[in-house]
Design an enzyme around this catalytic site. Sequence first.
Site, short mmCIF file in Angstrom:
data_model
loop_
_atom_site.label_atom_id
_atom_site.label_comp_id
_atom_site.label_asym_id
_atom_site.label_seq_id
_atom_site.Cartn_x
_atom_site.Cartn_y
_atom_site.Cartn_z
N TYR A 148 0.85 -1.20 0.00
CA TYR A 148 0.00 0.00 0.00
C TYR A 148 0.89 1.26 0.00
O TYR A 148 0.66 2.20 -0.76
CB TYR A 148 -0.91 -0.06 1.23
CG TYR A 148 -1.67 1.21 1.54
CD1 TYR A 148 -2.78 1.58 0.78
CD2 TYR A 148 -1.29 2.03 2.60
CE1 TYR A 148 -3.47 2.74 1.07
CE2 TYR A 148 -1.99 3.18 2.90
CZ TYR A 148 -3.08 3.54 2.14
OH TYR A 148 -3.77 4.69 2.44
N GLU A 190 -12.11 -1.46 8.58
CA GLU A 190 -12.10 -0.36 9.55
C GLU A 190 -10.71 -0.17 10.13
O GLU A 190 -9.94 -1.11 10.26
CB GLU A 190 -13.14 -0.60 10.66
CG GLU A 190 -12.87 -1.78 11.58
CD GLU A 190 -13.31 -3.12 11.01
OE1 GLU A 190 -13.53 -3.22 9.80
OE2 GLU A 190 -13.41 -4.08 11.80
N LYS A 199 -15.26 -2.12 19.46
CA LYS A 199 -14.95 -3.20 20.39
C LYS A 199 -15.38 -2.83 21.81
O LYS A 199 -15.92 -3.66 22.54
CB LYS A 199 -13.44 -3.51 20.38
CG LYS A 199 -13.00 -4.25 19.13
CD LYS A 199 -11.49 -4.49 19.16
CE LYS A 199 -11.00 -5.12 17.86
NZ LYS A 199 -9.56 -5.44 17.90
P1 NAD Z 1 -12.21 4.85 1.86
O1 NAD Z 1 -11.87 3.40 1.59
O2 NAD Z 1 -13.33 5.17 2.76
O3 NAD Z 1 -12.44 5.61 0.48
C1 NAD Z 1 -11.86 5.20 -0.73
C2 NAD Z 1 -12.97 5.09 -1.76
O4 NAD Z 1 -12.39 4.73 -3.02
C3 NAD Z 1 -13.98 3.98 -1.41
O5 NAD Z 1 -15.28 4.51 -1.27
C4 NAD Z 1 -13.90 3.03 -2.59
O6 NAD Z 1 -15.16 2.47 -2.97
C5 NAD Z 1 -13.36 3.94 -3.68
N1 NAD Z 1 -12.77 3.15 -4.74
C6 NAD Z 1 -11.90 2.11 -4.62
N2 NAD Z 1 -11.64 1.59 -5.81
C7 NAD Z 1 -12.36 2.31 -6.71
C8 NAD Z 1 -12.53 2.22 -8.12
N3 NAD Z 1 -11.89 1.29 -8.84
N4 NAD Z 1 -13.35 3.11 -8.74
C9 NAD Z 1 -14.01 4.05 -8.01
N5 NAD Z 1 -13.90 4.18 -6.68
C10 NAD Z 1 -13.08 3.31 -6.03
O7 NAD Z 1 -10.85 5.50 2.37
P2 NAD Z 1 -10.61 6.91 3.06
O8 NAD Z 1 -10.26 6.65 4.47
O9 NAD Z 1 -11.70 7.86 2.74
O10 NAD Z 1 -9.28 7.36 2.32
C11 NAD Z 1 -9.29 8.23 1.20
C12 NAD Z 1 -7.89 8.34 0.63
O11 NAD Z 1 -6.99 8.80 1.64
C13 NAD Z 1 -7.33 7.02 0.12
O12 NAD Z 1 -6.59 7.23 -1.03
C14 NAD Z 1 -6.43 6.57 1.24
O13 NAD Z 1 -5.39 5.73 0.78
C15 NAD Z 1 -5.91 7.90 1.76
N6 NAD Z 1 -5.50 7.80 3.17
C16 NAD Z 1 -6.43 7.62 4.14
C17 NAD Z 1 -6.01 7.52 5.47
C18 NAD Z 1 -7.01 7.32 6.59
O14 NAD Z 1 -6.59 7.23 7.73
N7 NAD Z 1 -8.30 7.24 6.32
C19 NAD Z 1 -4.66 7.62 5.81
C20 NAD Z 1 -3.74 7.79 4.78
C21 NAD Z 1 -4.16 7.90 3.47
#
Ligand code: NAD
Length: 348
Positions: A148, A190, A199
């Site tokens: 990742y 999650e 939890k």
């Molecule tokens: P999330 O999983 O809730 O949101 C990601 C969304 O991307 C999902 O709704 C999923 O359905 C969509 N998705 C995946 N594959 C897809 C595709 N092929 N076509 C269309 N949509 C697609 O994650 P999040 O927590 O909202 O994170 C958002 C971004 O921030 C991500 O890129 C994640 O890597 C990055 N990020 C998040 C965190 C965190 O703590 N939440 C930390 C570091 C980085």
Amino acid sequence: MKKALVCGAGGFIGSHLVKRLKKDGYWVRGVDLVYPEFSKSQADEFIKGDLRNISIVDICVDGVDEVYQLAADMGGADFIFTGENDSDIMHNSAMINLNIVDSMRRHNVKKVFYSSSACMYPQEHQLETDVPALTEDMAYPGNPDSEYGWEKLFSERLYLAYGKNYGFDVRIARFHNIFGPEGTYIGGREKAPAALCRKVIESKGEIMVYGDGKQTRSFLYIDECVDGVRRLMESECTEPLNIGSDEVISINDFAKMIIDISGKEVTIKNIEGPLGVRGRNSDNTLIKEKLGWCPTQKLEVGIEKTYDWINETLHTEARYIFESPDGGDTVYRRTINSLDREQIKWLQ
Ligand code: NAD
């Protein structure tokens, strides 16, 4: 009126960002494989589509001024660190990003925000619980501890390369553990804050926490994250910036904080499980310098709101299932599996 495309608008951060862009006066198009799980999207137009498909990406990118790219195949430790999903994570997220830059170039859309992650930092800076906070210049030589993280590193460079060769106006944030209401709290994807809250809510006296519990992290509340994204996008800063809290805490202390909020008598049992790095914190010197701002809200304030939201949502869903045993969608069914019969009876 400016037009923004939010990729991943059905996800946790994306759905909150759509709300914020609407408040800021944007016309917003959202795209995702799914609609937001917990409330209706506020996007003016929502395309349910797969960003691995270039024809869908072309439809989405056409006519917008700015792209906010948050779509990724991602989840918490149970998803990222078991190794079982590595090929999907790399293939799906890289393909989304490759399609987006290609489509933006052909549609002459130049401004893009990309959501990277603290998981892209080299593991050697994160081997102890009390390591120094991560500064942006620690990124190289690259050595993330997960596929990742490697994909995030690749895609950061991809956007920067399009900046260099095609004049893209690129903004990149490295998010550090974002949490808050309307985030996934069950089902395997999650993350720690939501998982710990659930939890504790479900516990009858003991919760399982992965590892020895001494591993450290910092966690950022969603409103501050979205604020940071908008400030970064409005700035002139083209280098990747941490968007994270610098309030570091061990996982066991975090669990104790949540137990205190619950008012319940709960003990912690540390068990083996998928773990990330040993210690991680966000250094916010650069973001302060570049944006004149950094997140400041105390962890306890955000986690209390998150706990209350998960508590209410879990119980509302359980009540709903009881009243309509044959109804409900997948989310409700997944939720009910995690609640025991006694609790369901109590809810009648
Ligand atoms: P999330 O999983 O809730 O949101 C990601 C969304 O991307 C999902 O709704 C999923 O359905 C969509 N998705 C995946 N594959 C897809 C595709 N092929 N076509 C269309 N949509 C697609 O994650 P999040 O927590 O909202 O994170 C958002 C971004 O921030 C991500 O890129 C994640 O890597 C990055 N990020 C998040 C965190 C965190 O703590 N939440 C930390 C570091 C980085």
